[in-house]
Enzyme design. Sequence first.
Site, mmCIF file in Angstrom:
data_model
loop_
_atom_site.group_PDB
_atom_site.id
_atom_site.type_symbol
_atom_site.label_atom_id
_atom_site.label_comp_id
_atom_site.label_asym_id
_atom_site.label_seq_id
_atom_site.Cartn_x
_atom_site.Cartn_y
_atom_site.Cartn_z
ATOM 1 N N ASP A 1 36.177 26.183 44.869
ATOM 2 C CA ASP A 1 34.918 26.910 44.712
ATOM 3 C C ASP A 1 35.173 28.360 44.298
ATOM 4 O O ASP A 1 36.321 28.789 44.129
ATOM 5 C CB ASP A 1 34.084 26.844 45.996
ATOM 6 C CG ASP A 1 34.856 27.303 47.231
ATOM 7 O OD1 ASP A 1 35.802 28.098 47.086
ATOM 8 O OD2 ASP A 1 34.505 26.862 48.350
ATOM 9 N N GLY B 1 36.954 20.001 45.833
ATOM 10 C CA GLY B 1 36.374 20.982 46.733
ATOM 11 C C GLY B 1 36.651 22.437 46.432
ATOM 12 O O GLY B 1 36.248 23.317 47.200
ATOM 13 N N ASP C 1 32.259 25.406 24.225
ATOM 14 C CA ASP C 1 32.871 24.088 24.158
ATOM 15 C C ASP C 1 32.389 23.321 22.918
ATOM 16 O O ASP C 1 31.278 23.546 22.429
ATOM 17 C CB ASP C 1 32.490 23.330 25.439
ATOM 18 C CG ASP C 1 33.135 21.971 25.541
ATOM 19 O OD1 ASP C 1 34.362 21.919 25.729
ATOM 20 O OD2 ASP C 1 32.406 20.962 25.442
ATOM 21 N N GLU D 1 35.610 26.406 20.669
ATOM 22 C CA GLU D 1 36.598 25.334 20.706
ATOM 23 C C GLU D 1 36.506 24.534 19.405
ATOM 24 O O GLU D 1 35.567 23.759 19.205
ATOM 25 C CB GLU D 1 36.366 24.415 21.901
ATOM 26 C CG GLU D 1 37.405 23.302 21.985
ATOM 27 C CD GLU D 1 36.992 22.147 22.879
ATOM 28 O OE1 GLU D 1 37.879 21.489 23.448
ATOM 29 O OE2 GLU D 1 35.771 21.886 22.989
ATOM 30 N N ASN E 1 30.706 25.164 50.811
ATOM 31 C CA ASN E 1 29.580 24.772 49.968
ATOM 32 C C ASN E 1 29.433 23.257 49.982
ATOM 33 O O ASN E 1 30.341 22.538 49.573
ATOM 34 C CB ASN E 1 29.804 25.268 48.540
ATOM 35 C CG ASN E 1 30.075 26.764 48.499
ATOM 36 O OD1 ASN E 1 29.249 27.555 48.910
ATOM 37 N ND2 ASN E 1 31.252 27.152 48.027
ATOM 38 N N ASP E 2 28.288 22.781 50.430
ATOM 39 C CA ASP E 2 28.105 21.333 50.595
ATOM 40 C C ASP E 2 27.243 20.701 49.516
ATOM 41 O O ASP E 2 26.979 19.499 49.547
ATOM 42 C CB ASP E 2 27.523 21.022 51.974
ATOM 43 C CG ASP E 2 26.172 21.710 52.218
ATOM 44 O OD1 ASP E 2 25.639 22.324 51.267
ATOM 45 O OD2 ASP E 2 25.670 21.632 53.348
#
Length: 617
Positions: A166, A164, A331, A360, A143-144
């Site tokens: 994923d 990186g 969150d 949270e 995935n770029d």
Amino acid sequence: MKKLLSLSLGILSGMTMAFGAKGPEVTNVEPPYWWTGMKNDTLQIMLTGPGIASAEASVDYDGVRIAEQIRLDSPNYKLLYLVIGKDARPGTMQIILSEGKKKSKLPYELKKRDEGMTSHGGFDAGDVLYLLMPDRFAKGGNNDGKGLEHNPAIDRQKPNARHGGDLKGISNHLDYLDSLGVTALWFCPVLENDMPGGSYHGYATTDYYNIDPRFGSNKEYAELIEEAHDKGLKVVMDMIFNHCGVAHPWLKDMPSADWINHPEGDVMTNFRLTTVHDPYVSDYDLDHTVNGWFVPSMPDLNQKNPHLMKYLIQNSIWWIESSKIDGIRMDTYPYADADGMAEWNKAVLKEYPNFNIVGECWYANEAGSAFWQKGNRINRNDPELPTVMDFFFIQNGQKAFNSDTDPWGGLNMIYDHLSHDFLYDDPQKVLTFLDNHDSDRFLKEMPEDLGRWKQAQAFLLTSRGIPQIYYGTELLMNGTKEGSDGYIRLDMPGGFPGDETNAFTREGRTPIQNEAWDFLSSLLHWRRGDANEVIAKGKLKHFMPQNGLYAYTRTLGDKKVAVLLNGKDEPLSITMERTEEELPVGSTFRNALTGENVTIEKEMTFSPRQVLILQNF
């Protein structure tokens, strides 16, 4: 807008050709599709496009009518409120947008609802959550991040850069997680974070309806969840409604003047959550807590705006319905508007009565956490939040398990902490954990002996509440936040191409790592097996640690689990009359981890930091 729609869960292809050919242009639609048969029959659709606010909308579709059209402060947004009646059928309706004599058609899909979703279950005290950060767990795809405005290069040498990991990396290791013995996976946020610097952690959302393309796609996310379900693993989605990322399109073109609190960005939160329940609080202090920006890159959303709150509520429901997630972790829960979030809880649980949501609530004391749980005794306004987080163990648990037990310290700190459970409506709906992505690791450094570590893990998995393990705990991953949060969010060894060691395999682990993995895995498999119901639902009774021994039992019907912990670094010989009511002298139990029989004697000796887990079934 940088993209029209990046949808991979079934939106009609070629939609862009239908937009704006002759009439008003629409560049984004949220939510991208919806369902018939929902309990709440009112759907808000947010349309984005140049000057779209001045367009008039109409719908000619059986069972659907436009109840209200809202024009916001920005001319580039329009809200449609549609009532989807019980007689509405799945299909594609055409929303006609008119501006004078110019018209355009916007196809909008109403899907058939999965009938099983009305009873879709959540996670509970029978589960063990495994918290992982996708960017740091494993890389499996290529995935770029194509199409993102901000996409810095991967640099695994920098603790705060993207590394990186994923979704495919997680998928590739589901067997590992299942073999470990956990039952639910909580990923740190996976939605798009198109932020300067990359925002590898995921807590600065810039698109609420799309997975970050560096992690994968909406389709891959749904497939991962299906794969997890096939292995008996649940998935909890991390969401953030208190704030978004400063690079969200809303900041470039704010829908309304009150969409963001303190839109100038000149007020930051003071992080003092005590103001929310302080009976003497000043307006100034409370405003800074709940309306200040979380950090300069995370603007504070205004949940008091009813249109924004409706947007957020629908977003949660859309992800549950479309991807089949099993729970939500919200969150920074107390920083958002309490009334708005209570409505959010009620709306989600109305659609999914068996679902679970954990907020949270970061407090150094029991009362602060309990204040936010549904049905508690100390909040006059019911927060409607089913589950809260127990941050005691992050702040005091390491000290409790790593110090000698005397009449006031060591394991007595745990005993005293649990004595405050009367504040909760349901202590079994408290998420317990020893560390997470925001705290120092439980282990500051690699240990030479696992006695204290084993005691902590044993307590976590046998006491009340819903336990959560932070990724790498089974490998004795360690570290502190000193210097950077990245040092407590290290890569899983073996998860990335070129790693010298692969700790996902037994051969790639050191002897002490295998000892830890084996202990934790044995305990997890025992917990999710015959002992599951006792631990999840059993009554807890504990005995005040005296002379260093902490003993407690979990009892359900005629089944009993007893846990005995020697809180000292030296052998302990102790008479057992104090525990007679639960562990009669002469009674025999089975050691849950070794299978050996253990008879309770008048006097027993425990090795340093011994963990003894007994059961009568």
